[in-house]
Write a protein that holds these residues in place. Structure first.
Motif, PDB file in Angstrom:
ATOM      1  N   ILE A  77      -1.854  -7.048   0.176  1.00  0.00           N
ATOM      2  CA  ILE A  77      -0.841  -8.102   0.171  1.00  0.00           C
ATOM      3  C   ILE A  77       0.561  -7.505   0.102  1.00  0.00           C
ATOM      4  N   VAL A  78       0.739  -6.487  -0.749  1.00  0.00           N
ATOM      5  CA  VAL A  78       2.045  -5.825  -0.869  1.00  0.00           C
ATOM      6  C   VAL A  78       2.446  -5.177   0.451  1.00  0.00           C
ATOM      7  N   CYS A  79       1.499  -4.508   1.116  1.00  0.00           N
ATOM      8  CA  CYS A  79       1.792  -3.860   2.404  1.00  0.00           C
ATOM      9  C   CYS A  79       2.219  -4.882   3.450  1.00  0.00           C
ATOM     10  N   VAL A  80       1.499  -6.008   3.498  1.00  0.00           N
ATOM     11  CA  VAL A  80       1.856  -7.054   4.456  1.00  0.00           C
ATOM     12  C   VAL A  80       3.236  -7.612   4.147  1.00  0.00           C
ATOM     13  N   ALA A  81       3.528  -7.823   2.853  1.00  0.00           N
ATOM     14  CA  ALA A  81       4.825  -8.372   2.454  1.00  0.00           C
ATOM     15  C   ALA A  81       5.963  -7.431   2.807  1.00  0.00           C
ATOM     16  N   VAL A  82       5.693  -6.124   2.790  1.00  0.00           N
ATOM     17  CA  VAL A  82       6.736  -5.145   3.107  1.00  0.00           C
ATOM     18  C   VAL A  82       6.865  -4.932   4.611  1.00  0.00           C
ATOM     19  N   LEU A  83       5.738  -4.845   5.319  1.00  0.00           N
ATOM     20  CA  LEU A  83       5.758  -4.480   6.733  1.00  0.00           C
ATOM     21  C   LEU A  83       6.023  -5.661   7.660  1.00  0.00           C
ATOM     22  N   TYR A  84       5.597  -6.863   7.267  1.00  0.00           N
ATOM     23  CA  TYR A  84       5.759  -7.994   8.190  1.00  0.00           C
ATOM     24  C   TYR A  84       7.215  -8.298   8.523  1.00  0.00           C
ATOM     25  N   PRO A  85       8.151  -8.289   7.551  1.00  0.00           N
ATOM     26  CA  PRO A  85       9.554  -8.529   7.934  1.00  0.00           C
ATOM     27  C   PRO A  85      10.070  -7.524   8.968  1.00  0.00           C
ATOM     28  N   LEU A  86       9.637  -6.261   8.863  1.00  0.00           N
ATOM     29  CA  LEU A  86      10.045  -5.264   9.854  1.00  0.00           C
ATOM     30  C   LEU A  86       9.436  -5.600  11.218  1.00  0.00           C
ATOM     31  N   ASN A 114      -7.852  -4.192  -6.557  1.00  0.00           N
ATOM     32  CA  ASN A 114      -6.820  -3.195  -6.282  1.00  0.00           C
ATOM     33  C   ASN A 114      -6.446  -3.182  -4.809  1.00  0.00           C
ATOM     34  N   TYR A 115      -7.449  -3.098  -3.935  1.00  0.00           N
ATOM     35  CA  TYR A 115      -7.184  -3.061  -2.496  1.00  0.00           C
ATOM     36  C   TYR A 115      -6.594  -4.378  -1.996  1.00  0.00           C
ATOM     37  N   SER A 116      -7.011  -5.483  -2.586  1.00  0.00           N
ATOM     38  CA  SER A 116      -6.467  -6.785  -2.176  1.00  0.00           C
ATOM     39  C   SER A 116      -4.980  -6.876  -2.505  1.00  0.00           C
ATOM     40  N   VAL A 117      -4.612  -6.460  -3.725  1.00  0.00           N
ATOM     41  CA  VAL A 117      -3.208  -6.503  -4.129  1.00  0.00           C
ATOM     42  C   VAL A 117      -2.372  -5.560  -3.271  1.00  0.00           C
ATOM     43  N   LEU A 118      -2.888  -4.331  -3.050  1.00  0.00           N
ATOM     44  CA  LEU A 118      -2.155  -3.369  -2.221  1.00  0.00           C
ATOM     45  C   LEU A 118      -2.008  -3.874  -0.788  1.00  0.00           C
TER      46      LEU A 118
END
Length: 296
Positions: free
Chosen positions: A23-32, A17-21
């Motif tokens: 990865i999702v956070c990095v995918a959302v925040l890194y472009p910003l 659960n934490y691994s998936v979350l």
């Protein structure tokens, strides 16, 4: 309290659960994050893919070019005006339209809902809409940016759902027994209880107005009335070399560098106001978007 020891399956689930979350956070925040560091980095290094973790050869030349352009400030003023006035008009019309549709004693409400829903699937198209706006003498006026999109049927539906699930019928009946008229009930009871949905509708309208440029491109012919997004679009187009031009390689490279220099800067500049507003209405927004998820 006694804390039950987690089983092996629970531990594995938490890790996944934490691994998936994560990865999702990095995918959302890194472009910003990348847009921020790229706006302060040498555009040549950005184009070569050498900027990804931190800014390199820090420069504020891009921001200097952006803010030295007086049209940017004019666009900011216009966008704030369009977004503010558009939010007021949209919230007023949506709330006053959705409340009667939520009342069971409103005769013909199903007919009106069908009419509204019809417009979600069928529209007149761009040309008839432009001719209508032109015949109403709204071109090159602020009203061309506010009136045509003042009411969204989707916003009308979720606002009606909010009234149906959050304003009990017993409350209206009790107020009626005490001699409260429909108008007083709406202004003194319904509106104070409707802060979450008002915040949601206002935020949707402000974001739509702030990010929109197509309506301005169609209906506005005066540059002094352009919103920020249209001005930023024009800046990028002017910085891009035109096809078919006889241009030497140095001028071509200079134009390309200028385009890359301001591209990320204009994204940051146009996003700051929305990022500033959101934290103040976040609690209302979260509550408003959950409409109908539990009740009804």
């Amino acid at each position: 309290m006694f804390n039950k020891r987690k089983s092996k399956e629970d531990i594995i689930f938490d890790i996944i659960n934490y691994s998936v979350l994560g990865i999702v956070c990095v995918a959302v925040l890194y472009p910003l994050y990348f847009m921020i560091i790229a706006s302060f980095s040498d555009p040549n290094l950005v184009a070569l893919g050498k900027v990804w973790a931190y800014p390199k050869k820090i420069t504020i030349e891009g921001y200097s070019r952006i803010f030295n352009d007086n049209s940017i400030w004019t666009g900011y003023k216009n966008s704030l005006l369009y977004a503010g006035l558009g939010a007021v008009v949209s919230v007023t019309m949506t709330i006053t339209g959705a409340y009667p549709l939520s009342r069971k004693d409103f005769y013909g409400r199903n007919f009106f809902m069908v009419v509204f829903l019809f417009t979600m699937f069928f529209g007149g198209g761009l040309i008839p809409t432009y001719l209508l706006v032109k015949n109403l003498h709204m071109t090159n006026t602020i009203w061309a940016m506010v009136i045509p999109g003042a009411v969204s049927v989707w916003n009308l539906i979720i606002t009606r759902t909010f009234f149906q699930t959050s304003i009990p019928e017993d409350l209206r009946e009790a107020a009626s027994i005490d001699g409260c008229s429909d108008l007083n009930f709406f202004t003194k009871i319904v509106l104070p209880l409707s802060k979450p949905i008002i915040a949601v509708i206002a935020l949707y309208t402000i974001v739509g107005q702030w990010n929109g440029f197509f309506d301005a491109l169609i209906y506005l012919g005066k540059e002094k009335m352009y919103p920020l997004q249209l001005i930023l679009r024009n800046i990028l187009i002017q910085a891009e070399p035109q096809k078919g031009m006889l241009i030497d390689i140095e001028t071509l490279m200079a134009k390309q560098r200028a385009k890359e220099l301001i591209k990320y800067g204009v994204i940051i500049v146009s996003s700051v106001p929305l990022l500033t507003i959101y934290p103040f209405i976040q609690k209302y927004f979260v509550k408003g978007v959950m409409i109908g998820s539990i009740k009804g």
